[in-house]
Design an enzyme around this catalytic site. Sequence first.
Site, PDB file in Angstrom:
ATOM      1  N   SER A 119       1.750   1.016   2.163  1.00 27.39           N
ATOM      2  CA  SER A 119       2.027   1.366   0.761  1.00 27.39           C
ATOM      3  C   SER A 119       2.795   0.242   0.067  1.00 27.39           C
ATOM      4  O   SER A 119       3.620  -0.434   0.680  1.00 27.39           O
ATOM      5  CB  SER A 119       2.859   2.649   0.722  1.00 27.39           C
ATOM      6  OG  SER A 119       3.393   2.845  -0.575  1.00 27.39           O
ATOM      7  N   TYR A 142       0.005  -0.830  -5.981  1.00 27.42           N
ATOM      8  CA  TYR A 142       0.343  -0.264  -7.281  1.00 27.42           C
ATOM      9  C   TYR A 142       0.748  -1.440  -8.152  1.00 27.42           C
ATOM     10  O   TYR A 142       1.197  -2.470  -7.635  1.00 27.42           O
ATOM     11  CB  TYR A 142       1.537   0.685  -7.183  1.00 27.42           C
ATOM     12  CG  TYR A 142       1.258   2.063  -6.629  1.00 27.42           C
ATOM     13  CD1 TYR A 142       0.198   2.835  -7.092  1.00 27.42           C
ATOM     14  CD2 TYR A 142       2.092   2.617  -5.661  1.00 27.42           C
ATOM     15  CE1 TYR A 142      -0.026   4.115  -6.598  1.00 27.42           C
ATOM     16  CE2 TYR A 142       1.873   3.898  -5.164  1.00 27.42           C
ATOM     17  CZ  TYR A 142       0.817   4.641  -5.633  1.00 27.42           C
ATOM     18  OH  TYR A 142       0.599   5.897  -5.155  1.00 27.42           O
ATOM     19  N   THR A 168      -5.029   2.378  -5.440  1.00 31.64           N
ATOM     20  CA  THR A 168      -4.898   3.829  -5.646  1.00 31.64           C
ATOM     21  C   THR A 168      -4.963   4.125  -7.142  1.00 31.64           C
ATOM     22  O   THR A 168      -4.185   3.575  -7.924  1.00 31.64           O
ATOM     23  CB  THR A 168      -3.569   4.325  -5.038  1.00 31.64           C
ATOM     24  OG1 THR A 168      -3.587   4.025  -3.645  1.00 31.64           O
ATOM     25  CG2 THR A 168      -3.375   5.815  -5.228  1.00 31.64           C
ATOM     26  N   LYS A 266      -9.019   4.154  -3.851  1.00 32.66           N
ATOM     27  CA  LYS A 266      -8.539   5.416  -3.258  1.00 32.66           C
ATOM     28  C   LYS A 266      -8.074   6.368  -4.356  1.00 32.66           C
ATOM     29  O   LYS A 266      -7.339   5.963  -5.254  1.00 32.66           O
ATOM     30  CB  LYS A 266      -7.367   5.105  -2.319  1.00 32.66           C
ATOM     31  CG  LYS A 266      -6.613   6.319  -1.785  1.00 32.66           C
ATOM     32  CD  LYS A 266      -5.554   5.895  -0.786  1.00 32.66           C
ATOM     33  CE  LYS A 266      -4.754   7.056  -0.230  1.00 32.66           C
ATOM     34  NZ  LYS A 266      -3.729   7.557  -1.126  1.00 32.66           N
ATOM     35  N   HIS A 290      -4.460  12.495  -3.054  1.00 31.51           N
ATOM     36  CA  HIS A 290      -3.091  12.092  -2.738  1.00 31.51           C
ATOM     37  C   HIS A 290      -2.387  13.173  -1.914  1.00 31.51           C
ATOM     38  O   HIS A 290      -1.188  13.398  -2.040  1.00 31.51           O
ATOM     39  CB  HIS A 290      -2.323  11.839  -4.041  1.00 31.51           C
ATOM     40  CG  HIS A 290      -1.386  10.662  -3.998  1.00 31.51           C
ATOM     41  ND1 HIS A 290      -1.654   9.468  -4.605  1.00 31.51           N
ATOM     42  CD2 HIS A 290      -0.166  10.497  -3.422  1.00 31.51           C
ATOM     43  CE1 HIS A 290      -0.632   8.631  -4.426  1.00 31.51           C
ATOM     44  NE2 HIS A 290       0.286   9.237  -3.695  1.00 31.51           N
TER      45      HIS A 290
HETATM   46  C1  FMN Z   1       5.184  11.229   1.823  1.00 28.34           C
HETATM   47  C2  FMN Z   1       3.900  10.661   1.271  1.00 28.34           C
HETATM   48  C3  FMN Z   1       3.931   9.466   0.579  1.00 28.34           C
HETATM   49  C4  FMN Z   1       2.750   8.924   0.072  1.00 28.34           C
HETATM   50  N1  FMN Z   1       2.774   7.702  -0.548  1.00 28.34           N
HETATM   51  C5  FMN Z   1       1.622   7.143  -0.971  1.00 28.34           C
HETATM   52  C6  FMN Z   1       1.621   5.842  -1.541  1.00 28.34           C
HETATM   53  O1  FMN Z   1       2.652   5.191  -1.643  1.00 28.34           O
HETATM   54  N2  FMN Z   1       0.430   5.339  -1.957  1.00 28.34           N
HETATM   55  C7  FMN Z   1      -0.744   6.040  -1.841  1.00 28.34           C
HETATM   56  O2  FMN Z   1      -1.791   5.533  -2.228  1.00 28.34           O
HETATM   57  N3  FMN Z   1      -0.767   7.266  -1.287  1.00 28.34           N
HETATM   58  C8  FMN Z   1       0.373   7.827  -0.844  1.00 28.34           C
HETATM   59  N4  FMN Z   1       0.355   9.060  -0.265  1.00 28.34           N
HETATM   60  C9  FMN Z   1      -0.928   9.760  -0.100  1.00 28.34           C
HETATM   61  C10 FMN Z   1      -1.561   9.424   1.253  1.00 28.34           C
HETATM   62  O3  FMN Z   1      -1.953   8.076   1.284  1.00 28.34           O
HETATM   63  C11 FMN Z   1      -2.767  10.300   1.546  1.00 28.34           C
HETATM   64  O4  FMN Z   1      -3.665  10.234   0.476  1.00 28.34           O
HETATM   65  C12 FMN Z   1      -2.386  11.763   1.817  1.00 28.34           C
HETATM   66  O5  FMN Z   1      -1.196  11.825   2.563  1.00 28.34           O
HETATM   67  C13 FMN Z   1      -3.496  12.468   2.572  1.00 28.34           C
HETATM   68  O6  FMN Z   1      -3.188  13.801   2.760  1.00 28.34           O
HETATM   69  P1  FMN Z   1      -2.543  14.382   4.126  1.00 28.34           P
HETATM   70  O7  FMN Z   1      -1.101  14.025   4.070  1.00 28.34           O
HETATM   71  O8  FMN Z   1      -2.790  15.844   4.018  1.00 28.34           O
HETATM   72  O9  FMN Z   1      -3.244  13.712   5.278  1.00 28.34           O
HETATM   73  C14 FMN Z   1       1.522   9.621   0.253  1.00 28.34           C
HETATM   74  C15 FMN Z   1       1.517  10.816   0.960  1.00 28.34           C
HETATM   75  C16 FMN Z   1       2.678  11.336   1.478  1.00 28.34           C
HETATM   76  C17 FMN Z   1       2.628  12.626   2.258  1.00 28.34           C
END
Ligand code: FMN
Length: 399
Positions: A119, A142, A168, A266, A290
Amino acid sequence: MCRIAAVSRPLNPSQVVNIEDLRRSAQVRIPKAVFDYLDGGAEGELTLAENCRAFREVTFRPRGAVAVHNCNLKTNVLGYEIAFPAMLAPVGYSRLMHPEGEVAAARAAGEGGTGYILSTISGHPMEDVRAASKGPVFYQLYLMGGRKAAEAALDRARKAGFSGLVITVDTPVAGMRERDPRNGMRELMGPSALAKIPYLGNLLAHPGWLISFLLDGGVPKLENIVLPGQGPMELTDVAAALAESTVTWEDLRWIRESWKGPIMVKGLLTGDDARRAIDEGAAAVVVSNHGGRQLDSVSPTLRALPEVVAAVDGRIEVLMDGGVRRGSDIVKALCLGARSVLIGRAYAYGLAAAGHPGVIRALEILRLDVERTLRLLGCASVAELNRSYVEIPATWARI
Ligand SMILES: Cc1cc2nc3c(=O)[nH]c(=O)nc-3n(C[C@H](O)[C@H](O)[C@H](O)COP(=O)(O)O)c2cc1C
């Protein structure tokens, strides 16, 4: 690098049998504010729940009396072979969950034979994270801090040898995650000692986490968003910076010019957006909401997947994420046309529970699940999975 040799607790495999066990261990080890940041979703958490429920609605149609001895779990994502079809999704602030954070997760992904996506919101410098893994590592971009900061990050990512970019597109503003303000997340991460006082109780009730957090230097800075003349961005500035830096299709054009490697888009849920991503030069798309943390009440991703797969029609790779907690979920996503899934919380629970060994255990659980599921289905290889192995609800059958 990590400022302390963080405590990584061994896990007992007979007590950590599935991802839910890792989730419970994380809940015990880390304070509520950090756990809820990881576990929670936006607003009423409808999409968060639906992402998982959608997997339950799809049932298997196994082939009986088929002996499968050596399952082939390997697949390719953007030209990189991975040992099984799950890569680690970008999870911001992983260093809050464990001091080794992104470095531990990337290392575990490499050891598990799969890829890691770092990230933008990382507490560890991207160079350390890239160096920690022998597998593919992608950088999720980002545009926080503006174009200049993003260009500097792309330059660093290129020099560090990142395998590709992930853009993203579902975060024009941070989703309203209602658990965070209730827990005083902003106050706890901010500079004012006074503002923290009402929320300190739960932190103090987790002395193991608290000591490792303080020894690690406290709230991490965002090492990969370096503002010209100011240094790394403060974590508390993220929400405002995100709101000022929506990624648009026009941005994708200049990013394509600055980055010659493959780009994954994404965070889309419709066939139209997938076609647009192809037009703008994406090599892959990730069907994602997300993890239910952005717009609540959007489709669960498994349900959105067939529309995107049909629209893309084999021109680029389609991945998905959201709600994957078991290997059988991964197999269902592949049956519906995904090349691989991304896992977010499934590995982050492991990281929060035990650091690097926790991520290793998450990957091991899922890999063994996928292998067993294939054998029970009577299918020798993930490449052979298709719609004939699953039944989807009639209400899904738009495509
Ligand atoms: C705590 C947390 C932080 C996240 N931070 C980002 C991020 O910085 N950038 C991003 O593209 N997605 C982020 N996501 C989304 C994840 O990349 C992913 O799409 C998502 O966790 C998938 O769902 P799942 O947790 O049910 O597997 C984050 C998800 C979580 C749980």
